[in-house]
Motif scaffolding. Structure first.
Motif: not given
Lengths: 329, 281
Positions: B55-75
């Protein structure tokens, strides 16, 4: 002897069965691949019909007014496509004005001027431009190119070309960097690889004898290209240009980033505006009434029809050269 | 100045302009790549691949986004490739000179350059509206419509390159046609077809418009394919347009990764094509 007579019916039977099975599989395979091919046909038709269906509310409510009206009011639920249509056409036009001569220059360089060792790497590099996702163009445009335009190019245009008569109003505007001109330039960069690769490919197909004869009677490289190569490949070159135009009209993400998303009808190219694709991308998830959503889908339908026509022209033109090349070969 | 000199001059000017045009094209490429690297590389951290979108202001990465992209591209590849190969086979083997074949080829070429946002709207009407919610499935199907024409085109072209005597020898041995296609032609055209799939993958891994309103976005881990799902392009879009510096950095990191993936896929397919060509010669 008796053995073979006993065995024969069995093996014939087996032979028949095998043939039947092969025929069945052959037919099955043919049905499957035909089905796949028809699926391609149906998907394009389905795309058109589904958008027509989704946009029916807007099209019925507003009628032809939808095309001419510049209203875009979510509160009063009045929508017209004029501003996005204008933005789409203007940005695509700017893109083509820049991209067509540049692409011609690149393909001229790659087919006639560059030394052989340089051709493949340069062609590959230009094609890399085509591979970069449009969202990357958008980010680069927003964070790097828009500030550059705002700081250097727009003020200069406003100051030096703005006061001129006739073309002046095109270049008067605030130095914000966002706007039609920026979007047009980014689109030009994006379609250059498509147009130049088509041009390069068709320039290569010109029979060597034709070019050699022209050189032999003393023509310069430029004359050979302008008077021999270009007339020979004219229809495919036009096809390539339309292919690029189709891309430029439908390009979404990059334009969304740099066009400014303002519902504004202004003659100035330095003002922010909107395009069909950018409007859809920006507002689709925010559309809060069915008629708003329907208007956006109707916009999509318009975009589809326009790009379909442009791309169909491109295809016909490209095929024309291919057919003629086939006749000669 | 005589006529000859004028012609020479015009030639030199044209050549100089052509060189300028080429430099003009290459400058943009260098500029864009440089921006992606110089802004993306510093933002690249290990946390990018292990943490969720913040969320705004907190630390984080893009793990769920990468997973989602790989999943959708694979499908999308799984859905689009078989249909694409089938249709390409039909065009090359069953309808090479027929009218229907020409029509389908024409339509496929249009599909190939159709605006991707239109595909997004199509799948929105086809899947999101009837299902009542955004989902990874819808995103994958939308992407598969981008995979489809690429695979059709390459399969068609690669099968056409296979020499006719190969088909005739197999048929002369009494091999039924479907076996000829599967065991002889596909094998001969394999590297070309794989190239097509790689090209398609390169195209969809950065596609934003078709997933924008099919898969939408999700700040958390999507627990099933029926939920809105985060994916890199849409996250980049959202974060880049946000006012937060940290989100910008994440967007650049995502952009860098996507660009690298696309470039590697593009170069691999180019290399496969070059290798395939030398094989034939």
């Amino acid at each position: 002897m008796t053995d073979s007579r006993v065995l024969a019916p069995i093996s014939v039977e087996r032979e028949f069965e095998r043939e039947r099975r092969d025929r069945r599989n052959d037919n099955l395979f043919r049905y499957v691949v035909t089905g796949c091919a028809l699926f391609v046909l149906i998907s394009l038709l389905g795309a058109a019909l589904s958008m027509l269906w989704g946009g029916r509310d807007a099209l019925v409510t507003f009628g032809w007014q939808f095309l001419w009206s510049s209203d875009w009011d979510a509160v009063q639920k009045k929508f017209g496509a004029l501003v996005p249509i204008y933005g789409t056409l203007v940005t695509a036009l700017i893109a083509m004005i820049i991209a067509v001569p540049v692409s011609f220059g690149i393909s001229l360089f790659l087919t006639e001027i560059a030394p052989a060792w340089l051709r493949t790497p340069v062609a590959a590099a230009v094609e890399l431009l085509a591979g970069i996702p449009s969202i990357i163009y958008g980010m680069w445009g927003l964070f790097v190119f828009v500030p550059f335009m705002g700081a250097h190019v727009s003020p200069w245009l406003d100051e030096h070309i703005g006061p001129l008569p006739i073309i002046g109003p095109l270049f008067q505007g605030p130095p914000i960097g966002l706007g039609m001109l920026t979007a047009g330039i980014v689109l030009a960069i994006m379609v250059i690889p498509f147009i130049s690769s088509v041009m390069r490919e068709v320039f290569i197909t010109v029979p060597v004898q034709l070019k050699e004869s022209a050189y032999a009677v003393g023509n310069t490289t430029w004359e050979v290209v302008w008077d021999v190569v270009l007339p020979y490949t004219r229809s495919a070159v036009i096809g390539g240009v339309f292919l690029g135009l189709g891309r430029a009209l439908g390009e979404t993400m990059a334009v969304t980033f740099v066009l400014g998303n303002a519902h504004l009808l202004s003659p100035s190219l330095l003002q922010p505006g909107n395009s069909i694709a950018a409007t859809i991308a920006n507002e689709f998830t925010e559309a809060d009434s069915p008629i708003y959503l329907s208007s956006l889908i109707a916009l999509g339908f318009l975009l589809f029809v326009v790009t379909f026509v442009v791309l169909a022209i491109a295809r016909v033109m490209l095929n024309r050269l291919a057919r003629r090349a086939g006749e000669i070969a | 100045m005589n006529r000859w000199k004028r012609r020479q001059l015009r030639d030199v000017i044209a050549k100089a302009l052509a060189i300028c045009a080429t430099l003009f094209g290459l400058v943009w490429l260098a500029w864009i790549l440089w921006t992606t690297v110089s802004k993306g590389l510093p933002a690249l951290r290990w946390g990018l691949f292990t943490q969720m979108t913040p969320p705004p202001g907190a630390d984080g990465g893009l793990l769920n986004a990468f997973a989602g992209s790989i999943e959708m591209c694979g499908l999308a590849i799984l859905i689009g490739t078989p249909i694409g190969i089938g249709a390409g086979t039909y065009l090359a083997e069953y309808a090479r000179h027929t009218r229907l074949g020409a029509v389908i080829r024409f339509v496929n070429d249009i599909l190939l350059s159709a605006p991707s946002i239109v595909i997004g709207l199509f799948i929105y009407e086809l899947m999101v509206v009837p299902m009542g919610h955004f989902s990874a499935w819808a995103g994958a199907v939308a992407l598969s419509f981008i995979v489809l024409p690429v695979v059709v085109r390459t399969t068609d072209e690669m099968l056409k390159l296979v020499p006719t005597p190969m088909r005739e020898s197999a048929l002369a041995l009494g091999v039924p046609q479907w076996k000829v296609v599967r065991q002889v032609l596909y094998r001969a055209a394999l590297s070309g077809i794989v190239t097509g799939v790689l090209l398609a993958l390169a195209r969809i891994s950065g596609e934003t418009a078709p997933v924008l309103f099919t898969a939408l976005n999700n700040q958390y881990w999507a627990s099933s394919l029926n939920e809105p799902t985060a994916n890199v392009p849409v996250v980049i879009f959202q974060y880049a347009l946000s006012p937060f510096e940290f989100w910008h950095a994440l967007a650049w990191a995502g952009a860098f990764v996507v660009t690298m993936v696309v470039l590697v896929l593009g170069l691999t397919s180019r290399w496969l094509v070059a290798r395939g060509r030398t094989n034939y010669e």
